[in-house]
Design a protein around this motif. Sequence first.
Motif, short mmCIF file in Angstrom:
data_model
loop_
_atom_site.label_atom_id
_atom_site.label_comp_id
_atom_site.label_asym_id
_atom_site.label_seq_id
_atom_site.Cartn_x
_atom_site.Cartn_y
_atom_site.Cartn_z
N TYR A 96 35.93 42.60 58.62
CA TYR A 96 37.35 42.38 58.34
C TYR A 96 37.50 42.08 56.86
O TYR A 96 36.80 41.21 56.34
CB TYR A 96 37.83 41.21 59.19
N GLU A 97 38.40 42.79 56.20
CA GLU A 97 38.55 42.61 54.74
C GLU A 97 39.89 41.94 54.42
O GLU A 97 40.84 42.59 53.96
CB GLU A 97 38.46 43.97 54.04
N TRP A 98 40.01 40.69 54.69
CA TRP A 98 41.13 39.85 54.26
C TRP A 98 42.47 40.57 54.26
O TRP A 98 43.01 40.84 55.33
CB TRP A 98 40.79 39.24 52.89
N LEU A 99 43.00 40.92 53.08
CA LEU A 99 44.35 41.49 53.03
C LEU A 99 44.38 42.93 53.56
O LEU A 99 45.44 43.45 53.90
CB LEU A 99 44.90 41.45 51.60
N TYR A 131 29.31 40.67 42.25
CA TYR A 131 29.77 41.72 41.32
C TYR A 131 30.13 42.99 42.09
O TYR A 131 29.32 43.51 42.86
CB TYR A 131 28.69 42.05 40.27
N TYR A 132 31.31 43.51 41.82
CA TYR A 132 31.76 44.74 42.48
C TYR A 132 32.23 45.83 41.52
O TYR A 132 31.90 47.00 41.70
CB TYR A 132 32.92 44.44 43.45
N SER A 133 33.05 45.44 40.49
CA SER A 133 33.72 46.51 39.76
C SER A 133 34.22 46.04 38.40
O SER A 133 33.90 44.93 37.95
CB SER A 133 34.89 47.02 40.62
N PHE A 192 32.00 27.18 52.09
CA PHE A 192 33.43 27.49 51.96
C PHE A 192 33.58 28.96 51.61
O PHE A 192 33.17 29.39 50.54
CB PHE A 192 34.06 26.62 50.86
N HIS A 193 34.13 29.72 52.53
CA HIS A 193 34.40 31.13 52.25
C HIS A 193 35.84 31.41 52.66
O HIS A 193 36.11 32.04 53.67
CB HIS A 193 33.40 32.03 52.99
N TYR A 194 36.75 30.82 51.90
CA TYR A 194 38.21 31.06 51.96
C TYR A 194 39.00 30.37 53.08
O TYR A 194 40.15 30.05 52.87
CB TYR A 194 38.57 32.55 52.02
N TYR A 211 34.51 34.32 59.03
CA TYR A 211 35.76 34.86 59.57
C TYR A 211 35.72 36.38 59.63
O TYR A 211 36.30 37.00 60.52
CB TYR A 211 36.94 34.40 58.70
N GLN A 212 35.01 36.98 58.71
CA GLN A 212 35.01 38.43 58.61
C GLN A 212 34.18 39.12 59.69
O GLN A 212 34.33 40.31 59.90
CB GLN A 212 34.54 38.85 57.21
N VAL A 213 33.30 38.35 60.35
CA VAL A 213 32.48 38.99 61.39
C VAL A 213 32.50 38.28 62.75
O VAL A 213 32.29 38.91 63.79
CB VAL A 213 31.00 39.15 60.96
N ASN A 271 32.30 29.82 47.84
CA ASN A 271 32.31 31.25 47.54
C ASN A 271 33.55 31.56 46.68
O ASN A 271 34.67 31.23 47.05
CB ASN A 271 32.39 32.08 48.82
N GLU A 272 33.34 32.17 45.54
CA GLU A 272 34.40 32.67 44.67
C GLU A 272 35.53 31.65 44.47
O GLU A 272 36.70 31.93 44.78
CB GLU A 272 34.95 33.98 45.22
N PRO A 273 35.19 30.46 43.93
CA PRO A 273 36.25 29.45 43.78
C PRO A 273 37.43 29.91 42.93
O PRO A 273 38.57 29.57 43.24
CB PRO A 273 35.53 28.26 43.12
N HIS A 286 23.25 42.24 49.67
CA HIS A 286 24.19 43.35 49.75
C HIS A 286 25.37 42.97 50.65
O HIS A 286 25.19 42.47 51.75
CB HIS A 286 23.50 44.60 50.31
N TRP A 287 26.58 43.21 50.14
CA TRP A 287 27.78 43.08 50.95
C TRP A 287 28.13 44.47 51.44
O TRP A 287 28.53 45.29 50.66
CB TRP A 287 28.96 42.50 50.14
N SER A 288 27.93 44.76 52.69
CA SER A 288 27.61 43.80 53.70
C SER A 288 26.67 44.43 54.71
O SER A 288 26.42 45.63 54.66
CB SER A 288 28.92 43.36 54.35
N THR A 300 24.74 37.34 44.70
CA THR A 300 25.06 36.88 46.06
C THR A 300 25.94 37.87 46.81
O THR A 300 26.06 37.76 48.04
CB THR A 300 25.72 35.48 46.00
N GLU A 301 26.57 38.79 46.09
CA GLU A 301 27.31 39.90 46.74
C GLU A 301 27.36 41.07 45.79
O GLU A 301 27.56 40.91 44.58
CB GLU A 301 28.77 39.53 47.06
N ASN A 302 27.22 42.27 46.37
CA ASN A 302 27.41 43.52 45.64
C ASN A 302 27.46 44.59 46.72
O ASN A 302 26.62 44.61 47.61
CB ASN A 302 26.20 43.75 44.70
O1 IFM Z 1 34.83 40.77 51.65
C1 IFM Z 1 34.88 40.18 50.41
C2 IFM Z 1 34.22 38.81 50.44
O2 IFM Z 1 34.78 37.99 51.40
C3 IFM Z 1 34.34 38.14 49.10
N1 IFM Z 1 33.88 38.99 48.03
C4 IFM Z 1 34.40 40.35 48.02
C5 IFM Z 1 34.19 41.00 49.35
C6 IFM Z 1 34.66 42.48 49.32
O3 IFM Z 1 36.03 42.56 49.18
#
Ligand code: IFM
Length: 428
Positions: free
Chosen positions: A382-385, A280-282, A112-114, A20-22, A157-159, A375-377, A337-339
């Motif tokens: 598009y960043e959801w909210l 992992y982000y923060s 599944f990604h949201y 959805y984000q791309v 993804n991120e259940p 690496h994200w991304s 899987t994401e950072n």
């Molecule tokens: O963009 C999101 C992704 O969909 C799920 N993990 C966090 C990312 C950055 O906010």
Amino acid sequence: MRLFPFCDRPRLWGVAVSHYQVEGSDPCDWTDWEASGRTKGEPCGEAVESWARYEGDAALARQAGSNAFRFSVSWSRVEPRRGEFDLAALERYRRFVEELVRLGLEPAVTLFHYTHPRWFHAETPWTSPRSVDVFKRFASRVAEALAPHARLWTILNEPLVFILGGFLDGQIPPGISRGDEAGSALVNLLTAHREAAWAIRERQPSAAIGVAHNMMGFRPERAGWFLDRWISARARDLYNMGLIEAFTTGRWSFTLPPLTRFRGRVEGLENTLDVLGINYYSRLHLQCPGRERLLSDFRYRDVSGRGLTDNGWEIAPEELPSILSDAAQSGKPLVVTENGIADSQDKFRDAFLRDHFAAISSASIGRARVHGYFHWSLLDNYEWLDGFGPKFGLFSVDRKTMERHPRPSVETFRSLGEAFVSAEPAPA
Ligand code: IFM
């Protein structure tokens, strides 16, 4: 036989995106969420048109030194009406996967990604066991289409982010705020994971199955305060360790203070994971009792003086080794899987990449074996909210022309990737 890490590709270095984000033009529950004014910024619309440009995006990932590409399959595209599968959409994903393989990129497929098809919440919501069957059917169809070429599968993804945001906080679809519904949705979601894992293995016995688990650092706002320390420890138990417990034992039991009890069991769940993915982000600083929230406030703080990211998150690579060591308690091979970082000016990304890479390398000297990094991304997405505000891309995107431009830190990503891929394979 399931085999991970893959002996022909023991270390994965790549980029991650989600449908959805791309992709763009994908009407689903999130589109309706945007239309009802529940998000900030502009609607997703055409996103960055990857549906038409996936092959070009894959080529960019390759040029940036990747040997793997994580993407997700849109359920709403593949099954726009309940039980009616769009064969052209499945074929489109198959062609993309073939191109990834041709370019030397390991496809890493997320199911599944949201987002959900529009029919899902009304007819078969996650609170109903019927959700399990429809998800399994979707997973089976995708596996049939992609299995010959895709061997690394992230089912969910991120259940926990989805359950907390969708069923407790009501911030994301389906927008519910009820502890009892969150509990039953979690049981069905994890049962759906198990069923999908079995369905994929049936079609591709050598598949490696994973989950992408969002993990965070938690620190007491005031180190000298018992309650701040207590709430930080509870947050770690619940948020970081709860899901790991579920996937390693098939059972979970934790309390979201003060009163929401999550307790459940999914028979056989403990045998479904071949790899544990960590997003992992923060890190968050917690204060208890809170001033804004009853139980605790949480905020990001620039403790190290590195600066905050464009979306206000702390940059905290020093937290990653202990996160990975917690993840290693699962006994599974690990993949990040994401950072990544929202950094439109590319001021911090170079150091961010180097520091997280060093953290992964140091963790790998201990018990945690990290076999891959995504690496994200690849692109500003598009960043959801938050709409298109935060810029996470190694490549920026001009949304008028949809042209992609490398940010300088792509070179850092490439050289770290070379070092990672050519290092001695971490023992399994
Ligand atoms: O963009 C999101 C992704 O969909 C799920 N993990 C966090 C990312 C950055 O906010």
